[in-house]
Design a protein around this motif. Structure first.
Motif, PDB file in Angstrom:
ATOM      1  N   THR A   1       2.742  10.354  -6.833  1.00  0.00           N
ATOM      2  CA  THR A   1       1.557  10.694  -7.632  1.00  0.00           C
ATOM      3  C   THR A   1       1.149   9.514  -8.508  1.00  0.00           C
ATOM      4  OG1 THR A   1       2.110  13.036  -7.596  1.00  0.00           O
ATOM      5  CG2 THR A   1       0.612  12.291  -9.339  1.00  0.00           C
ATOM      6  N   LEU A   2       2.119   8.847  -9.108  1.00  0.00           N
ATOM      7  CA  LEU A   2       1.825   7.662  -9.909  1.00  0.00           C
ATOM      8  C   LEU A   2       1.141   6.591  -9.061  1.00  0.00           C
ATOM      9  CD1 LEU A   2       2.024   5.975 -12.501  1.00  0.00           C
ATOM     10  CD2 LEU A   2       4.320   5.305 -11.772  1.00  0.00           C
ATOM     11  N   HIS A   3       1.643   6.341  -7.869  1.00  0.00           N
ATOM     12  CA  HIS A   3       1.026   5.336  -6.991  1.00  0.00           C
ATOM     13  C   HIS A   3      -0.395   5.734  -6.602  1.00  0.00           C
ATOM     14  CE1 HIS A   3       5.349   4.093  -5.726  1.00  0.00           C
ATOM     15  NE2 HIS A   3       4.957   3.425  -6.795  1.00  0.00           N
ATOM     16  N   ALA A   4      -0.618   7.020  -6.365  1.00  0.00           N
ATOM     17  CA  ALA A   4      -1.970   7.482  -6.013  1.00  0.00           C
ATOM     18  C   ALA A   4      -2.934   7.311  -7.194  1.00  0.00           C
ATOM     19  CB  ALA A   4      -1.926   8.936  -5.554  1.00  0.00           C
ATOM     20  N   ILE A   5      -2.454   7.587  -8.401  1.00  0.00           N
ATOM     21  CA  ILE A   5      -3.287   7.399  -9.599  1.00  0.00           C
ATOM     22  C   ILE A   5      -3.587   5.912  -9.804  1.00  0.00           C
ATOM     23  CG2 ILE A   5      -3.311   7.567 -12.128  1.00  0.00           C
ATOM     24  CD1 ILE A   5      -1.695  10.198 -11.765  1.00  0.00           C
ATOM     25  N   GLN A   6      -2.574   5.084  -9.616  1.00  0.00           N
ATOM     26  CA  GLN A   6      -2.791   3.632  -9.746  1.00  0.00           C
ATOM     27  C   GLN A   6      -3.823   3.154  -8.736  1.00  0.00           C
ATOM     28  OE1 GLN A   6       1.321   2.449  -9.306  1.00  0.00           O
ATOM     29  NE2 GLN A   6       1.580   2.170 -11.517  1.00  0.00           N
ATOM     30  N   PHE A   7      -3.752   3.684  -7.511  1.00  0.00           N
ATOM     31  CA  PHE A   7      -4.742   3.331  -6.489  1.00  0.00           C
ATOM     32  C   PHE A   7      -6.144   3.758  -6.929  1.00  0.00           C
ATOM     33  CE2 PHE A   7      -7.272   4.674  -2.799  1.00  0.00           C
ATOM     34  CZ  PHE A   7      -7.413   3.442  -2.169  1.00  0.00           C
ATOM     35  N   ALA A   8      -6.246   4.962  -7.496  1.00  0.00           N
ATOM     36  CA  ALA A   8      -7.553   5.463  -7.934  1.00  0.00           C
ATOM     37  C   ALA A   8      -8.156   4.593  -9.032  1.00  0.00           C
ATOM     38  CB  ALA A   8      -7.431   6.909  -8.411  1.00  0.00           C
ATOM     39  N   CYS A   9      -7.328   3.860  -9.753  1.00  0.00           N
ATOM     40  CA  CYS A   9      -7.805   2.988 -10.833  1.00  0.00           C
ATOM     41  C   CYS A   9      -7.949   1.534 -10.392  1.00  0.00           C
ATOM     42  CB  CYS A   9      -6.832   3.043 -12.012  1.00  0.00           C
ATOM     43  SG  CYS A   9      -6.681   4.676 -12.747  1.00  0.00           S
ATOM     44  N   HIS A  10      -7.421   1.198  -9.232  1.00  0.00           N
ATOM     45  CA  HIS A  10      -7.400  -0.199  -8.775  1.00  0.00           C
ATOM     46  C   HIS A  10      -8.777  -0.628  -8.265  1.00  0.00           C
ATOM     47  CE1 HIS A  10      -5.349  -3.819  -7.540  1.00  0.00           C
ATOM     48  NE2 HIS A  10      -5.879  -3.718  -6.329  1.00  0.00           N
ATOM     49  N   GLN A  11      -9.160  -1.858  -8.564  1.00  0.00           N
ATOM     50  CA  GLN A  11     -10.448  -2.469  -8.186  1.00  0.00           C
ATOM     51  C   GLN A  11     -11.600  -1.856  -8.975  1.00  0.00           C
ATOM     52  OE1 GLN A  11     -11.083  -5.092  -6.417  1.00  0.00           O
ATOM     53  NE2 GLN A  11      -9.409  -5.379  -4.983  1.00  0.00           N
ATOM     54  N   ARG A  12     -11.753  -0.541  -8.864  1.00  0.00           N
ATOM     55  CA  ARG A  12     -12.771   0.182  -9.619  1.00  0.00           C
ATOM     56  C   ARG A  12     -12.323   1.637  -9.707  1.00  0.00           C
ATOM     57  NH1 ARG A  12     -15.669   3.003  -6.150  1.00  0.00           N
ATOM     58  NH2 ARG A  12     -15.745   2.419  -3.972  1.00  0.00           N
ATOM     59  N   ALA A  13     -12.741   2.328 -10.743  1.00  0.00           N
ATOM     60  CA  ALA A  13     -12.311   3.716 -10.947  1.00  0.00           C
ATOM     61  C   ALA A  13     -12.909   4.634  -9.885  1.00  0.00           C
ATOM     62  CB  ALA A  13     -12.718   4.187 -12.337  1.00  0.00           C
ATOM     63  N   LYS A  14     -12.066   5.531  -9.376  1.00  0.00           N
ATOM     64  CA  LYS A  14     -12.493   6.502  -8.376  1.00  0.00           C
ATOM     65  C   LYS A  14     -12.074   7.898  -8.851  1.00  0.00           C
ATOM     66  CE  LYS A  14     -10.148   3.354  -5.520  1.00  0.00           C
ATOM     67  NZ  LYS A  14     -10.350   2.358  -6.508  1.00  0.00           N
ATOM     68  N   PRO A  15     -12.883   8.915  -8.620  1.00  0.00           N
ATOM     69  CA  PRO A  15     -12.452  10.271  -8.978  1.00  0.00           C
ATOM     70  C   PRO A  15     -11.144  10.598  -8.258  1.00  0.00           C
ATOM     71  CG  PRO A  15     -14.768  10.259  -8.374  1.00  0.00           C
ATOM     72  CD  PRO A  15     -14.226   8.906  -8.031  1.00  0.00           C
ATOM     73  N   PHE A  16     -10.261  11.302  -8.958  1.00  0.00           N
ATOM     74  CA  PHE A  16      -8.940  11.625  -8.432  1.00  0.00           C
ATOM     75  C   PHE A  16      -8.759  13.132  -8.421  1.00  0.00           C
ATOM     76  CE2 PHE A  16      -4.369  12.382  -8.948  1.00  0.00           C
ATOM     77  CZ  PHE A  16      -3.844  11.567  -7.959  1.00  0.00           C
ATOM     78  N   TYR A  17      -8.456  13.689  -7.262  1.00  0.00           N
ATOM     79  CA  TYR A  17      -8.245  15.128  -7.114  1.00  0.00           C
ATOM     80  C   TYR A  17      -6.815  15.359  -6.671  1.00  0.00           C
ATOM     81  CZ  TYR A  17     -13.294  15.086  -7.250  1.00  0.00           C
ATOM     82  OH  TYR A  17     -14.588  14.886  -7.631  1.00  0.00           O
ATOM     83  N   PHE A  18      -6.087  16.129  -7.447  1.00  0.00           N
ATOM     84  CA  PHE A  18      -4.677  16.408  -7.179  1.00  0.00           C
ATOM     85  C   PHE A  18      -4.538  17.818  -6.640  1.00  0.00           C
ATOM     86  CE2 PHE A  18      -0.554  18.053  -8.692  1.00  0.00           C
ATOM     87  CZ  PHE A  18       0.290  17.164  -8.047  1.00  0.00           C
TER      88      PHE A  18
ATOM     89  N   GLU B   1      -6.090  -3.671  -0.601  1.00  0.00           N
ATOM     90  CA  GLU B   1      -7.245  -4.155  -1.382  1.00  0.00           C
ATOM     91  C   GLU B   1      -8.555  -3.677  -0.765  1.00  0.00           C
ATOM     92  OE1 GLU B   1      -7.110  -5.570  -4.341  1.00  0.00           O
ATOM     93  OE2 GLU B   1      -4.925  -5.584  -4.279  1.00  0.00           O
ATOM     94  N   GLN B   2      -8.628  -3.725   0.560  1.00  0.00           N
ATOM     95  CA  GLN B   2      -9.837  -3.265   1.267  1.00  0.00           C
ATOM     96  C   GLN B   2     -10.067  -1.775   1.006  1.00  0.00           C
ATOM     97  OE1 GLN B   2      -9.381  -2.911   5.532  1.00  0.00           O
ATOM     98  NE2 GLN B   2     -11.511  -3.542   5.879  1.00  0.00           N
ATOM     99  N   LEU B   3      -9.015  -0.989   1.092  1.00  0.00           N
ATOM    100  CA  LEU B   3      -9.130   0.449   0.817  1.00  0.00           C
ATOM    101  C   LEU B   3      -9.547   0.708  -0.625  1.00  0.00           C
ATOM    102  CD1 LEU B   3      -6.044   1.981   2.634  1.00  0.00           C
ATOM    103  CD2 LEU B   3      -8.449   2.430   3.111  1.00  0.00           C
ATOM    104  N   ALA B   4      -8.947  -0.013  -1.553  1.00  0.00           N
ATOM    105  CA  ALA B   4      -9.256   0.180  -2.975  1.00  0.00           C
ATOM    106  C   ALA B   4     -10.729  -0.116  -3.255  1.00  0.00           C
ATOM    107  CB  ALA B   4      -8.358  -0.696  -3.833  1.00  0.00           C
ATOM    108  N   MET B   5     -11.268  -1.086  -2.569  1.00  0.00           N
ATOM    109  CA  MET B   5     -12.662  -1.471  -2.796  1.00  0.00           C
ATOM    110  C   MET B   5     -13.647  -0.512  -2.126  1.00  0.00           C
ATOM    111  SD  MET B   5     -13.879  -3.598  -4.646  1.00  0.00           S
ATOM    112  CE  MET B   5     -15.189  -4.665  -5.033  1.00  0.00           C
ATOM    113  N   ASN B   6     -13.259   0.043  -0.973  1.00  0.00           N
ATOM    114  CA  ASN B   6     -14.185   0.860  -0.184  1.00  0.00           C
ATOM    115  C   ASN B   6     -14.016   2.364  -0.355  1.00  0.00           C
ATOM    116  OD1 ASN B   6     -15.467  -1.390   0.985  1.00  0.00           O
ATOM    117  ND2 ASN B   6     -13.771  -1.614   2.416  1.00  0.00           N
ATOM    118  N   THR B   7     -13.012   2.778  -1.096  1.00  0.00           N
ATOM    119  CA  THR B   7     -12.769   4.209  -1.304  1.00  0.00           C
ATOM    120  C   THR B   7     -13.600   4.698  -2.487  1.00  0.00           C
ATOM    121  OG1 THR B   7     -10.543   4.051  -0.403  1.00  0.00           O
ATOM    122  CG2 THR B   7     -10.991   5.916  -1.843  1.00  0.00           C
ATOM    123  N   HIS B   8     -14.205   5.871  -2.322  1.00  0.00           N
ATOM    124  CA  HIS B   8     -15.069   6.416  -3.373  1.00  0.00           C
ATOM    125  C   HIS B   8     -14.427   7.568  -4.137  1.00  0.00           C
ATOM    126  CE1 HIS B   8     -18.390   3.887  -2.179  1.00  0.00           C
ATOM    127  NE2 HIS B   8     -18.033   4.152  -0.935  1.00  0.00           N
TER     128      HIS B   8
END
Length: 108
Positions: A70-87, A37-44
């Motif tokens: 990849t699915l888990h990484a995308i879910q993380f990028a959408c969790h808490q707030r949307a973050k740009p995702f680079y694959f 949760e902390q990572l999801a909130m603080n990751t840009h």
């Protein structure tokens, strides 16, 4: 876009980067809920290059790491707030037009 094209160098951005060890094949990367949760909130932004690269194993054998990862990484990028995702695609890295003709474990 490569870092070089931005006119910046790694020392310019290194203080703003964090690497987190986890297991992409696991929900929440195998982290404790509070840390996730902390990572999801603080990751840009998220750069996802985790993969099990093995040209011999079956799809079933690497699905958990590569597809679910990849699915888990995308879910993380959408969790808490949307973050740009680079694959970062293994195929794109290994088969670059200006890359070596043959890629082995010792290829730089």
């Amino acid at each position: 876009m490569s870092l070089k094209l931005t006119g910046r160098t790694l020392p310019d951005v290194a203080s703003r980067l964090s690497v987190v060890c986890g297991d992409v094949s696991q929900p929440n990367f195998g982290l404790l809920a509070e840390r996730f949760e902390q990572l999801a909130m603080n990751t840009h932004m998220v750069f996802h290059g985790a993969a099990e690269v093995n040209w011999i194993k079956s799809y079933t054998a690497i699905r958990r790491s590569n597809v679910l990862g990849t699915l888990h990484a995308i879910q993380f990028a959408c969790h808490q707030r949307a973050k740009p995702f680079y694959f970062v695609s293994t195929l794109a890295v290994c088969y670059a037009e200006d890359g070596p003709e043959h890629v082995t474990e010792s290829t730089n």
